[in-house]
Design an enzyme around this catalytic site. Structure first.
Site, short mmCIF file in Angstrom:
data_model
loop_
_atom_site.label_atom_id
_atom_site.label_comp_id
_atom_site.label_asym_id
_atom_site.label_seq_id
_atom_site.Cartn_x
_atom_site.Cartn_y
_atom_site.Cartn_z
N ARG A 1 2.68 -10.55 10.49
CA ARG A 1 4.00 -9.91 10.64
C ARG A 1 5.09 -10.87 10.16
O ARG A 1 6.21 -10.45 9.88
CB ARG A 1 4.30 -9.57 12.11
CG ARG A 1 3.41 -8.55 12.80
CD ARG A 1 3.13 -7.33 11.99
NE ARG A 1 1.89 -7.48 11.23
CZ ARG A 1 1.56 -6.75 10.17
NH1 ARG A 1 2.37 -5.82 9.73
NH2 ARG A 1 0.41 -6.94 9.55
N GLN B 1 -7.50 -5.12 9.92
CA GLN B 1 -6.40 -4.66 10.77
C GLN B 1 -6.81 -3.48 11.65
O GLN B 1 -5.97 -2.70 12.09
CB GLN B 1 -5.19 -4.28 9.90
CG GLN B 1 -4.59 -5.46 9.18
CD GLN B 1 -3.30 -5.09 8.47
OE1 GLN B 1 -2.25 -4.90 9.08
NE2 GLN B 1 -3.36 -5.00 7.15
N LYS C 1 0.82 -1.22 0.00
CA LYS C 1 0.00 0.00 0.00
C LYS C 1 0.85 1.27 0.00
O LYS C 1 0.50 2.25 -0.67
CB LYS C 1 -0.96 0.01 1.19
CG LYS C 1 -0.30 0.09 2.56
CD LYS C 1 -1.33 0.02 3.67
CE LYS C 1 -0.69 0.00 5.03
NZ LYS C 1 0.06 1.19 5.37
N THR C 2 1.98 1.25 0.73
CA THR C 2 2.83 2.45 0.76
C THR C 2 3.38 2.74 -0.63
O THR C 2 3.47 3.90 -1.05
CB THR C 2 3.99 2.27 1.77
OG1 THR C 2 3.44 1.93 3.04
CG2 THR C 2 4.80 3.54 1.91
N ASP D 1 -3.67 7.23 4.63
CA ASP D 1 -3.22 5.87 4.95
C ASP D 1 -3.94 5.36 6.20
O ASP D 1 -4.35 6.15 7.05
CB ASP D 1 -1.70 5.90 5.19
CG ASP D 1 -1.08 4.53 5.17
OD1 ASP D 1 -1.77 3.57 4.76
OD2 ASP D 1 0.09 4.40 5.57
N GLU D 2 -4.07 4.04 6.32
CA GLU D 2 -4.67 3.39 7.51
C GLU D 2 -6.03 4.00 7.87
O GLU D 2 -6.30 4.34 9.02
CB GLU D 2 -3.72 3.50 8.72
CG GLU D 2 -2.32 2.97 8.48
CD GLU D 2 -2.23 1.46 8.46
OE1 GLU D 2 -3.28 0.79 8.38
OE2 GLU D 2 -1.10 0.94 8.50
#
Length: 663
Positions: free
Chosen positions: A594, A242, A28-29, A211-212
């Site tokens: 993770r 998330q 996504k970044t 973002d997020e």
């Protein structure tokens, strides 16, 4: 690496509001970075019309670095890449006067706010004060004013908290100060109440990338809507699986509201994962499938099947810590894996201690997440109190700290008299200290000390208007003889030296930023409370990471140990009682994803609490995993944790390693 078709579509879509449902590890970044480059290079957007908003300074810095690698300085001049709080501060710095604040308002840190709450709460204990602060923060993030909260209070505690909230806001206005929550709440009020200011910011920030988005609270979502207006020119990136911050006001329902508020919303799913093996993703997908979902998605990977996930039943918490430590030592020795490959993730901070002890005993270096911030150190707060007072003379908490550190003959009696005068005359302590009537109440010696302090602050303020910020800070340190103060107040010279080094780092930061950004001391002081670490942070060392699951979000490690996976710990007992197991499951999903290559899950057969042995059930999340993808070891009647063959292989590996080291 080339963008996949969904990533490319997300980069190029500019037809209106867009929601990118970005699964863990789906790049996504990179999508946000590439979209900024595409808009500037291919579409003709001016960089100063684009803002990319993140939740943490670390995420903002990473994005800024990626954009800098992609575009030249000239192409990004004016581009905003910042946190929500930094953007809010930028807006307030420009338009605070419309809300009755001066531009040099102060930003109070957590300890300043805690001191005010303690005073306003009377004799309430620390736990009650913390609970009240948390509740008032939630009210602010939900855009609820004190009067409204008081009118809707359902019990005496809520009425008392509402009264403290009202008094707290009055105190902040009196100090010409804001807290972190206000940095978003006040810009929302500003844009709602002042049409011309709203139009100005809408014209300036013509495209937002957020973002997020699943972590936004009501306040942040309102700010997004006010800036983007009806046209909704934005890309929101997020993942409902998330969403793990409901306890601090994040509202996953904002993702549903996006669809209601913007019927033309386009949704693009990023489901290809570039981080984890297929097996790790299968267990993540199956666990999270037990939650009610806003958006259906299924992560997949081309990184190979990967090893089975090991579920280890340990005899007790000491056995658990020793098992994890031995595994890390073995893999480090036999596979030459650096310690940075390993992360031990747990539900609560209290679980860290026993792992710290085991790692120390094995001489394995480790890093604990959530260590003390540079700006939380006492010596840094001392100097910042002077700089805050120079920026805003009405900052009473800064006045109190600066006037007494180092000691200069202004004691509690003097401060008490100034404080009483300030209360009676509705003015700040600095204003009281400049008033003849207030000074007349002091002894000659105290009056002279106050006069010299005020004179020093005024002279330094004048110098700050024209001089380089680094030079002003350096002169201030000499004038107050702060180095001498540290060495006189510390018995250990090495401690004093380290503290003085920290202060010198602060001075260098001011000098560097003043030259680079051509910013004044006052502007840098307003900014500094939002920075968590200096840019020239200490070098990364080869160490195992110990972290809570919340703090691990956004990070990745080749080998992850998810520990303490038992009913009552994870999922947490309070979450089970309050019916919040879905958020705990999302936290498990975050923990699983993770891991890149190896994932080990541990639980204890018995665990000691308050000196009494308890026998917890393994976490329900283990039963929810596809059983073909996990191997359970150490349970009664099952396979042992280490088979004879593995034991012999481990011993041989250690002997080979020792032989290599001797050769």
């Amino acid at each position: 690496m080339k963008l996949n078709p969904q990533q490319q579509q997300a980069v190029e879509y500019l037809g209106g509001p867009l929601f990118v449902l970005a699964g863990a590890g789906s790049g996504k970044t990179r999508v946000i970075t590439e979209k900024i480059a595409y808009m500037i290079q291919n579409v003709g957007y001016k960089p100063h019309h684009i803002a990319a908003i993140t939740f943490t300074n670390k995420a903002a810095k990473e994005m800024q670095e990626r954009v800098s690698e992609r575009l030249s300085k000239a192409q990004t001049r004016g581009l905003i890449v910042s946190t929500f709080h930094s953007l809010g501060m930028r807006m307030l710095r420009e338009d605070a006067e419309s809300l009755g604040y001066k531009k040099n308002f102060s930003i109070l840190d957590a300890s300043d706010c805690a001191a005010i709450f303690t005073e306003l709460s009377g004799s309430a204990g620390k736990e009650i004060v913390f609970k009240m602060r948390h509740q008032i923060s939630l009210w602010k993030n939900d855009l609820r004013e004190p009067d409204e909260v008081f009118a809707q209070a359902q019990n005496d505690w809520e009425r008392h908290a509402a009264q403290v909230y009202a008094n707290y806001q009055t105190r902040l206005e009196h100090y010409q100060a804001v807290d972190f929550d206000d940095l978003i709440r006040l810009p929302v009020l500003l844009l709602r109440e002042h049409q011309q200011i709203r139009y100005k910011w809408q014209d300036r920030l013509r495209y937002l990338l957020v973002d997020e988005c699943q972590d936004t609270n009501a306040c942040q979502y309102a700010l997004l809507r006010l800036i983007t207006g009806l046209a909704g020119m934005f890309t929101a990136v997020g993942d409902d699986d998330q969403s793990i911050y409901a306890w601090r006001g994040a509202d996953m329902e904002n993702l549903r509201r996006l669809q209601e508020d913007y019927p033309q919303l386009k949704i693009i799913k990023l489901e290809q994962n570039y981080r984890s093996s297929a097996r790790i993703l299968r267990i993540a997908n199956q666990v999270i499938a037990n939650n009610n979902k806003l958006f259906a998605k299924r992560l997949w990977s081309q990184l190979g099947e990967g090893n089975k996930i090991r579920v280890i039943a340990c005899q007790n918490e000491e056995n658990e810590a020793k098992y994890v430590t031995r595994q890390i030592a073995y893999l480090n020795a036999s596979q030459q894996r650096p310690y940075t490959d390993f992360a031990v993730l747990y539900r609560g901070n209290h679980q860290a201690r026993i792992f710290e002890e085991a790692l120390r005993e094995a001489h394995i270096p480790y890093r604990l997440s959530g260590g003390q911030s540079f700006y939380d150190k006492a010596e840094i707060k001392d100097i910042l109190s002077y700089l805050r007072l120079i920026a805003n003379n009405d900052d009473d908490p800064a006045f109190l700290r600066a006037a007494t550190t180092p000691k200069r003959g202004i004691g509690d009696t003097t401060l008490g008299k100034l404080n009483q005068y300030a209360k009676n005359h509705q003015c700040s302590l600095f204003q009281a200290a400049c008033t003849t009537d207030a000074l007349a109440q002091l002894s000659n010696k105290s009056r002279e000390a106050v006069y010299q302090f005020i004179d020093f602050i005024e002279k330094t303020s004048k110098a700050a208007e024209t001089n380089n910020a680094g030079e002003v800070v350096q002169q201030l340190l000499q004038d107050i003889q702060y180095e001498n103060h540290l060495f006189n107040s510390e018995e250990n010279n090495r401690v004093a030296e380290n503290r003085w080094k920290n202060v010198c780092e602060l001075q260098k930061w001011y000098a560097k930023k003043s030259e680079e950004k051509n910013k004044s001391l006052n502007e840098l002081t307003q900014t500094i409370t939002l920075i968590t670490l200096l840019e020239n942070k200490e070098e990364e060392i080869d160490a195992v990471k110990l972290s809570t699951l919340h703090a691990a979000k956004g990070l990745e490690y080749p080998c992850v140990y998810l520990v303490g996976c038992e009913e009552g710990i994870f999922p947490h007992a309070e979450s089970i009682e309050n019916g919040n197991v879905e958020e705990e499951r999302r936290l498990m999903y975050v923990g699983i994803t993770r891991a890149k290559q190896e994932l080990t899950i541990t639980h204890c057969i018995k665990r000691k609490k308050a000196g009494v042995w308890h026998f917890p059930e393994p976490s329900r999340f283990i039963d929810e995993m596809p059983q073909d993808d996990i191997v359970i070891l150490g349970r009664k009647g099952g396979k042992p944790i280490i088979s004879k063959e593995e034991g012999r292989a481990m011993l041989q590996d250690f002997l080979n390693t020792l032989k290599r080291q001797q050769d």
